[in-house]
Design a protein around this motif. Structure first.
Motif, short mmCIF file in Angstrom:
data_model
loop_
_atom_site.label_atom_id
_atom_site.label_comp_id
_atom_site.label_asym_id
_atom_site.label_seq_id
_atom_site.Cartn_x
_atom_site.Cartn_y
_atom_site.Cartn_z
N VAL A 1 32.06 47.56 -10.88
CA VAL A 1 32.04 46.64 -12.03
C VAL A 1 31.16 47.24 -13.13
N VAL B 1 39.09 50.28 -11.59
CA VAL B 1 39.29 48.84 -11.67
C VAL B 1 40.41 48.40 -10.73
N HIS B 2 40.06 47.56 -9.80
CA HIS B 2 41.06 47.00 -8.90
C HIS B 2 40.60 45.61 -8.49
N ALA B 3 41.49 44.84 -7.93
CA ALA B 3 41.16 43.46 -7.58
C ALA B 3 41.41 43.24 -6.10
N VAL C 1 37.30 43.67 -6.70
CA VAL C 1 36.36 44.79 -6.70
C VAL C 1 35.42 44.57 -5.52
N GLN D 1 29.44 40.66 -9.14
CA GLN D 1 30.07 41.19 -7.94
C GLN D 1 31.54 41.54 -8.16
N LEU E 1 35.37 41.70 -10.57
CA LEU E 1 35.99 41.97 -11.87
C LEU E 1 36.22 40.67 -12.64
N VAL F 1 45.10 43.31 -13.92
CA VAL F 1 44.72 43.74 -12.56
C VAL F 1 44.46 42.52 -11.69
N LEU F 2 43.87 41.49 -12.27
CA LEU F 2 43.51 40.28 -11.52
C LEU F 2 44.69 39.32 -11.35
#
Lengths: 163, 163
Positions: free
Chosen positions: A97, A158-160, A162, B5, B7, B126-127
Motif C-alpha cells: 500500500v 496493486v492487487h486486491a 493487498v 492495511q 488498498l 482492481v477492487l
C-alpha cells in the motif's frame, strides 16, 4: 518588475519555474527511492534521478540558447507536490500500500511536468525556437516514459486484497 | 492513526485528498475567470467551475458507496498549484501573455487531476468497485476535455510576436 510584453519573456519565466521544479525533484527523488520497498520501484526512482539531473542540464542549455543566465524561480506547485510526497513517505502503511501511494505521488509529479513541458514546447514552437523546442521535447518524452513505467510497476504491486 | 492495511483504505485516503483538491478549485476558479481577458477563456473557467462543483458531488457519492463520510484531507499539491495560480494572476503582463500564463496554470491543475483520478480509477477497478469506478471515470473524462479545450483556446491566443 517590468510588464511582461512578449511570449519569449513568458517562455523564459516558465523555464525558470521548471528549473526550480527539476532541482527540487533532484533533492526529493533519493528520499522516494529510500522509502520504496519494491525493488523495481526503488530502481525506477534511482534511474529517474539520473534523468532528472539531465533535465536540469537541458534547461541550462535552453537558457544559453535564449541568451539568458540559468535562474530558478521557486516553483510553488512542485513545493506542494513534494510536501505531499513527504506526507506519503511518513505514512504508516503496509509495504504494498505504501509503494502504491509512492507511485501515485510520483505520477502526479510526472503529470505536472508533462503539463509544464507541453506549455513551453508549444510556446517555443510558436516562436520558431527549434533548438530549444527539440531539447525540451526530449525531456517531455522521458517524463512520459517514466509515467508509463510507473503504471507498469503499479500493475505488479496493486492487487486486491493487498496482503 | 492506524497502519493502512488495504488498498480500499488507501482509496478512501486518496479520495479525501481529491475531495480537498476539488473544493480548493471551486474557490480558485472564479478568481481565474476574473483574471482572464479573453472571453472564451473566461467562459471556459466559468463552465469548468460548474463541472468542478459536480466533481465534488460525485466524490460525495463515491464516499457514500464506500460507506464513508465525505471528509477532506488538505491536498498540499493543489495548495501549491493554486499558490502558483495566484502568483500568475498577480503577474504584470500584457493581456495575451497573461492569458497564456493562466492557461498554463490551469493545464497544470488539469494534469494533476488527470493523474489523481487515473490512480483512484485503477485502484477502484482492481477492487471491483464498478460503481465508484464509473463515477470517477466521468470526472476524468471532463478533466481531459477541459485540458483539450484549454489547448484550443491557447492556440487562438498564443502567437509570435505577442502584440
Amino acid at each position: 518588475m517590468a510588464t511582461l510584453q512578449t511570449l519569449e519573456e513568458a517562455l523564459v519565466e516558465e523555464l525558470r519555474d521548471l528549473y526550480s521544479a527539476e532541482q527540487q525533484l533532484v533533492e526529493a527523488l533519493p528520499k522516494m527511492a529510500k522509502a520504496a520497498t519494491n525493488k523495481k520501484l526503488r530502481a525506477g526512482f534511482t534511474e529517474h534521478l539520473k534523468q532528472t539531473e539531465g533535465h536540469v542540464e537541458r534547461l541550462e542549455q535552453a537558457f544559453q540558447l535564449l541568451n539568458e543566465k540559468p535562474k530558478a524561480q521557486t516553483c510553488q506547485a512542485m513545493k506542494g507536490l513534494i510536501r505531499e510526497g513527504s506526507e506519503i513517505i511518513a505514512e504508516d502503511a503496509v509495504p504494498d500500500v505504501h509503494d502504491a501511494f509512492l507511485i501515485a505521488a510520483a505520477q502526479k509529479v510526472e503529470h505536472y511536468e508533462i503539463a509544464s513541458y507541453g506549455t513551453v514546447i508549444s510556446w517555443a514552437e510558436v516562436l520558431g525556437l527549434t533548438e530549444v523546442r527539440n531539447l525540451l521535447e526530449q525531456t517531455l518524452e522521458e517524463e512520459k516514459e517514466t509515467n508509463e513505467k510507473l503504471t507498469e510497476i503499479s500493475d505488479t504491486i496493486v492487487h486486491a486484497p493487498v496482503a
